[in-house]
Design a protein around this motif. Sequence first.
Motif, mmCIF file in Angstrom:
data_model
loop_
_atom_site.group_PDB
_atom_site.id
_atom_site.type_symbol
_atom_site.label_atom_id
_atom_site.label_comp_id
_atom_site.label_asym_id
_atom_site.label_seq_id
_atom_site.Cartn_x
_atom_site.Cartn_y
_atom_site.Cartn_z
ATOM 1 N N VAL A 8 4.222 -28.480 10.716
ATOM 2 C CA VAL A 8 5.529 -28.654 11.353
ATOM 3 C C VAL A 8 5.987 -30.110 11.400
ATOM 4 O O VAL A 8 7.173 -30.380 11.614
ATOM 5 C CB VAL A 8 5.539 -28.078 12.792
ATOM 6 N N SER A 9 5.075 -31.065 11.221
ATOM 7 C CA SER A 9 5.442 -32.468 11.412
ATOM 8 C C SER A 9 4.396 -33.358 10.740
ATOM 9 O O SER A 9 3.388 -32.870 10.224
ATOM 10 C CB SER A 9 5.547 -32.772 12.908
ATOM 11 N N ILE A 10 4.658 -34.668 10.753
ATOM 12 C CA ILE A 10 3.707 -35.637 10.211
ATOM 13 C C ILE A 10 3.552 -36.792 11.202
ATOM 14 O O ILE A 10 4.545 -37.370 11.658
ATOM 15 C CB ILE A 10 4.161 -36.190 8.848
ATOM 16 N N HIS A 11 2.312 -37.102 11.523
ATOM 17 C CA HIS A 11 2.010 -38.248 12.376
ATOM 18 C C HIS A 11 1.735 -39.451 11.485
ATOM 19 O O HIS A 11 0.954 -39.363 10.535
ATOM 20 C CB HIS A 11 0.784 -37.952 13.243
ATOM 21 N N ARG A 12 2.389 -40.582 11.788
ATOM 22 C CA ARG A 12 2.259 -41.764 10.943
ATOM 23 C C ARG A 12 1.698 -42.942 11.745
ATOM 24 O O ARG A 12 2.188 -43.214 12.845
ATOM 25 C CB ARG A 12 3.626 -42.170 10.378
ATOM 26 N N THR A 13 0.699 -43.602 11.183
ATOM 27 C CA THR A 13 0.209 -44.860 11.741
ATOM 28 C C THR A 13 0.514 -45.935 10.717
ATOM 29 O O THR A 13 -0.086 -45.977 9.639
ATOM 30 C CB THR A 13 -1.305 -44.804 12.012
ATOM 31 N N PHE A 14 1.461 -46.808 11.026
ATOM 32 C CA PHE A 14 1.900 -47.835 10.084
ATOM 33 C C PHE A 14 0.911 -49.001 10.110
ATOM 34 O O PHE A 14 0.583 -49.527 11.179
ATOM 35 C CB PHE A 14 3.305 -48.313 10.431
ATOM 36 N N ILE A 15 0.445 -49.392 8.913
ATOM 37 C CA ILE A 15 -0.571 -50.434 8.813
ATOM 38 C C ILE A 15 -0.195 -51.455 7.737
ATOM 39 O O ILE A 15 0.613 -51.182 6.848
ATOM 40 C CB ILE A 15 -1.965 -49.839 8.494
ATOM 41 N N THR A 16 -0.802 -52.624 7.841
ATOM 42 C CA THR A 16 -0.584 -53.690 6.860
ATOM 43 C C THR A 16 -1.470 -53.446 5.638
ATOM 44 O O THR A 16 -2.316 -52.548 5.625
ATOM 45 C CB THR A 16 -0.925 -55.054 7.463
ATOM 46 N N LYS A 17 -1.309 -54.273 4.629
ATOM 47 C CA LYS A 17 -2.105 -54.142 3.403
ATOM 48 C C LYS A 17 -3.588 -54.410 3.649
ATOM 49 O O LYS A 17 -4.439 -53.973 2.874
ATOM 50 C CB LYS A 17 -1.572 -55.086 2.330
ATOM 51 N N SER A 18 -3.885 -55.121 4.735
ATOM 52 C CA SER A 18 -5.286 -55.387 5.059
ATOM 53 C C SER A 18 -5.862 -54.372 6.053
ATOM 54 O O SER A 18 -6.998 -54.513 6.504
ATOM 55 C CB SER A 18 -5.438 -56.803 5.630
ATOM 56 N N GLY A 19 -5.069 -53.369 6.413
ATOM 57 C CA GLY A 19 -5.578 -52.314 7.270
ATOM 58 C C GLY A 19 -5.474 -52.572 8.752
ATOM 59 O O GLY A 19 -6.214 -51.989 9.557
ATOM 60 N N LEU A 20 -4.541 -53.434 9.162
ATOM 61 C CA LEU A 20 -4.276 -53.667 10.579
ATOM 62 C C LEU A 20 -3.022 -52.903 10.991
ATOM 63 O O LEU A 20 -2.107 -52.720 10.187
ATOM 64 C CB LEU A 20 -4.078 -55.152 10.857
ATOM 65 N N LYS A 21 -2.979 -52.482 12.256
ATOM 66 C CA LYS A 21 -1.774 -51.826 12.727
ATOM 67 C C LYS A 21 -0.601 -52.798 12.694
ATOM 68 O O LYS A 21 -0.752 -53.975 13.055
ATOM 69 C CB LYS A 21 -1.960 -51.307 14.163
ATOM 70 N N VAL A 22 0.554 -52.333 12.276
ATOM 71 C CA VAL A 22 1.749 -53.164 12.271
ATOM 72 C C VAL A 22 2.196 -53.388 13.711
ATOM 73 O O VAL A 22 2.319 -52.430 14.488
ATOM 74 C CB VAL A 22 2.880 -52.505 11.454
ATOM 75 N N GLU A 23 2.402 -54.625 14.084
ATOM 76 C CA GLU A 23 2.853 -54.962 15.433
ATOM 77 C C GLU A 23 4.312 -55.406 15.379
ATOM 78 O O GLU A 23 4.688 -56.244 14.552
ATOM 79 C CB GLU A 23 1.990 -56.067 16.033
ATOM 80 N N PHE A 24 5.127 -54.847 16.268
ATOM 81 C CA PHE A 24 6.542 -55.188 16.324
ATOM 82 C C PHE A 24 6.834 -55.954 17.618
ATOM 83 O O PHE A 24 6.205 -55.716 18.656
ATOM 84 C CB PHE A 24 7.401 -53.921 16.264
ATOM 85 N N SER A 25 7.794 -56.867 17.541
ATOM 86 C CA SER A 25 8.121 -57.688 18.708
ATOM 87 C C SER A 25 8.767 -56.865 19.818
ATOM 88 O O SER A 25 8.608 -57.164 20.996
ATOM 89 C CB SER A 25 9.049 -58.838 18.299
ATOM 90 N N ASP A 26 9.505 -55.820 19.448
ATOM 91 C CA ASP A 26 10.160 -54.964 20.429
ATOM 92 C C ASP A 26 9.181 -53.883 20.871
ATOM 93 O O ASP A 26 8.660 -53.128 20.055
ATOM 94 C CB ASP A 26 11.410 -54.322 19.820
ATOM 95 N N SER A 27 8.934 -53.792 22.170
ATOM 96 C CA SER A 27 7.956 -52.829 22.680
ATOM 97 C C SER A 27 8.374 -51.384 22.446
ATOM 98 O O SER A 27 7.542 -50.468 22.541
ATOM 99 C CB SER A 27 7.734 -53.061 24.180
ATOM 100 N N LYS A 28 9.647 -51.157 22.146
ATOM 101 C CA LYS A 28 10.106 -49.796 21.887
ATOM 102 C C LYS A 28 9.639 -49.286 20.522
ATOM 103 O O LYS A 28 9.628 -48.077 20.276
ATOM 104 C CB LYS A 28 11.636 -49.729 21.957
ATOM 105 N N ASN A 29 9.268 -50.202 19.646
ATOM 106 C CA ASN A 29 8.844 -49.823 18.303
ATOM 107 C C ASN A 29 7.317 -49.803 18.237
ATOM 108 O O ASN A 29 6.667 -50.829 18.352
ATOM 109 C CB ASN A 29 9.409 -50.810 17.273
ATOM 110 N N LYS A 30 6.764 -48.632 18.075
ATOM 111 C CA LYS A 30 5.319 -48.437 18.091
ATOM 112 C C LYS A 30 4.789 -48.274 16.678
ATOM 113 O O LYS A 30 5.488 -47.786 15.784
ATOM 114 C CB LYS A 30 4.964 -47.204 18.918
ATOM 115 N N SER A 31 3.529 -48.632 16.493
ATOM 116 C CA SER A 31 2.917 -48.484 15.167
ATOM 117 C C SER A 31 2.621 -47.024 14.853
ATOM 118 O O SER A 31 2.497 -46.639 13.695
ATOM 119 C CB SER A 31 1.628 -49.303 15.080
#
Length: 359
Positions: free
Chosen positions: A194-217
Amino acid sequence: MEKRNSTALKRRMEGRWLSAFLALAPALETAVNKLGKNVPCPIDGGTDGFRLFRDANTTGGGVKQAWRVIPEGIDMLMWVNDWSFTKTYDELEAFLGGRIVDTKPIRTPKTQIQDDSKLRLWLNQIWGDALPLNDLRSYPARAYFERRRLRTAAMLADDLRFHPSLNYVGADGKTLGQYGAILGLVRNNAGEPVSIHRTFITKSGLKVEFSDSKNKSRKLTPAVNRESRGRQIRVNPVKGTIMGVAEGLETALAVTLMTQLPVWPTLSTTMMQSFLPPEWVEKVLIFVDKDRNQAGEVAANTLAEKLSLLGLDVQLILPSIPMLESDSKGVDWADQLMRDPSGFGQIGNVLRVRPRQIA
């Protein structure tokens, strides 16, 4: 004018929330009359997307399925009546004082014909373009799990893939960039995707961090077949009569790695409460997140109560490690693996198997 003291107001409202709901929010009448049971959502309609908790007369709390827990009555009235905090507070004061209150009309949700075709096409394209974790191009995903000592479990898991480049759309609707993403195929209780869960990561395998707290990895796509119950990633097949349930993917993988028990993550406390195991399962171990706000324990207890009523043998198991000052939200079984793998012995005692040794 005195400051509005919500804490004091909630104390005064204990034992009176149901009467207040009937007086101020008739849209909740069905839920009040069927306390603890699923009823149509007072906002969106449907068949069983909402319920008030059994202790709602004390707390005012409930849950809108596949959205969130609404833990207390002030929030409940703000949501169902579309009121501000100030409006809600003042109407509750009027109710307690026996004065005339503003009774909202019962909402009649519009029947919406759901067209999943475009969403389904998009989800199928994302999943179809993704790579298995053993593909050379999936190095960032393998690096991500390696840092968490979970690479072995992830590589053996079903319904996990890596997409090398997905658009990240922020909370404001703007595309913030393209990133690799670990994908988990999300199924409902019937096993349908029914859906897809996504964990956004960098090329080195770290979670992508966003400056706005509303945007989650970590993000969950919209779901097709929205009215269906349950959301989980079936990372391992359940062939026997015993299985585990956890909130997070990494928690589930950690337990499976150490005990060989199939454990399915439900991805949130709200979705945990709507989980049902396959019909042949007789015993469910719930691996509880030890949260500072106790949300994990509340969700686990709610699920345990439901499954017990269905005749299943249910056991809740919390990690043994203490919460540190640096643990802003709490600790889970993935933290247990990193800090003290010997803590998995308590699961082994339940299953009567020896936990794996981690070097």
